[in-house]
Design an enzyme around this catalytic site. Structure first.
Site, PDB file in Angstrom:
ATOM      1  N   HIS A 226      61.641  -0.408 101.406  1.00  0.00           N
ATOM      2  CA  HIS A 226      61.316   0.970 101.804  1.00  0.00           C
ATOM      3  C   HIS A 226      59.917   0.992 102.422  1.00  0.00           C
ATOM      4  O   HIS A 226      59.021   0.259 101.980  1.00  0.00           O
ATOM      5  CB  HIS A 226      61.388   1.896 100.586  1.00  0.00           C
ATOM      6  CG  HIS A 226      61.299   3.334 100.966  1.00  0.00           C
ATOM      7  ND1 HIS A 226      60.100   3.945 101.241  1.00  0.00           N
ATOM      8  CD2 HIS A 226      62.256   4.269 101.150  1.00  0.00           C
ATOM      9  CE1 HIS A 226      60.338   5.202 101.591  1.00  0.00           C
ATOM     10  NE2 HIS A 226      61.637   5.421 101.537  1.00  0.00           N
TER      11      HIS A 226
ATOM     12  N   GLU B  92      65.031   4.223 108.830  1.00  0.00           N
ATOM     13  CA  GLU B  92      64.150   5.329 108.428  1.00  0.00           C
ATOM     14  C   GLU B  92      62.851   5.265 109.237  1.00  0.00           C
ATOM     15  O   GLU B  92      61.907   4.585 108.829  1.00  0.00           O
ATOM     16  CB  GLU B  92      63.795   5.214 106.942  1.00  0.00           C
ATOM     17  CG  GLU B  92      64.965   5.346 106.009  1.00  0.00           C
ATOM     18  CD  GLU B  92      64.519   5.859 104.640  1.00  0.00           C
ATOM     19  OE1 GLU B  92      65.047   6.877 104.206  1.00  0.00           O
ATOM     20  OE2 GLU B  92      63.624   5.256 104.034  1.00  0.00           O
TER      21      GLU B  92
END
Ligand code: PGA
Length: 251
Positions: free
Chosen positions: A95, A166
């Site tokens: 992430h 993302e």
């Protein structure tokens, strides 16, 4: 056709165990919707047991990260076997908020391998920090994806992967700040192209690509129509109403 995938990334929220209960109650009201999807909840690790017993019938448990080693002695670490023993089926890897703390592509690749060895589905995140008129972000993403999958070449490993795109600039904002659907459609094609370079067309076609970055009920419908197979949802996943409307958009 596989079910669309919806992953709730609770990050370091809510602020206490007590605040978890109303979220779980809200989620379970829409359990029929979540059951139609592959829904996963990734809570802070210390909440995992409280969450797992309440979501069992409609969602799987996910980790927000995985430790890169399977065995050995590491103070402060939670090794994959421990996660598995609590029923964790999928884990977020790489992430951008972890990469910002220093996690490299090499570490992400080690974690993808560890997840595969442990039988936990790796959900690998990639995303550029900013967009530039020259399109340098294409090169950045291609390299990030290739290096984060370094050493993973077997087809049956490829078929277990999930990619979450993302863009960092779109994370943690409002629906209007998410990536415009036309741009996202272009990025999905690009990511598929890079996956094809790595694994070949047939395997690449089987790898689901999710989008994350300010997905909310207000933009989920338009973002679905871009070729993504699901969403990785941050802040809106803590709001049961918002999250259930995102889930409905995927049906
Ligand atoms: P956001 O977070 O939905 O709050 O933008 C997404 C993520 O960071 O995974």
């Amino acid at each position: 056709m596989k079910k669309p995938i919806l992953v709730a990334n609770w990050k370091n929220h809510p602020e206490s165990l007590r605040a978890v209960t109303p979220i779980l109650t809200g989620l379970s009201r829409k359990s029929a919707v979540y059951k139609k999807l592959s829904t996963f909840i990734a809570p802070p690790l210390v909440y995992i047991e409280a969450v797992s017993s309440k979501i069992k019938s409609f969602a799987g448990l996910a980790g927000q990260d995985i430790f890169f080693a399977m065995e050995g002695t590491y103070t402060g670490a939670v090794t994959p076997d421990i996660l598995k023993s609590f029923g964790v089926k999928l884990t977020i890897i790489g992430h951008s908020e972890r990469r910002a703390l220093g996690e490299t592509n090499e570490v992400a690749a080690a974690k993808v391998k560890t997840a595969l060895r442990s039988g936990i589905t790796p959900l690998l995140c990639i995303g550029e920090e900013a967009r530039d008129a020259e399109g340098n972000y294409f090169e950045f993403l291609s390299e990030e994806l290739k290096l984060s999958l370094e050493g993973i070449r077997r087809k049956d490993d490829a078929h277990k992967l999930i990619i979450a795109y993302e863009p960092i600039w779109a994370i943690g904002k409002k629906a209007k700040d998410a990536m415009p659907p036309a741009d996202l459609a272009q990025m999905v094609i690009f990511i598929k192209k890079v996956l094809t370079e790595i694994f070949g067309r047939e395997s690449a076609e089987r790898i689901p690509i999710l989008y994350g970055g300010s997905v909310e009920s207000g933009n989920a419908n338009e973002l679905v129509a871009t070729g993504v197979q699901g969403f990785l949802v941050g802040h809106a996943s803590l709001d049961p109403k918002n999250f259930s409307e995102i889930a409905e958009a995927l049906l």
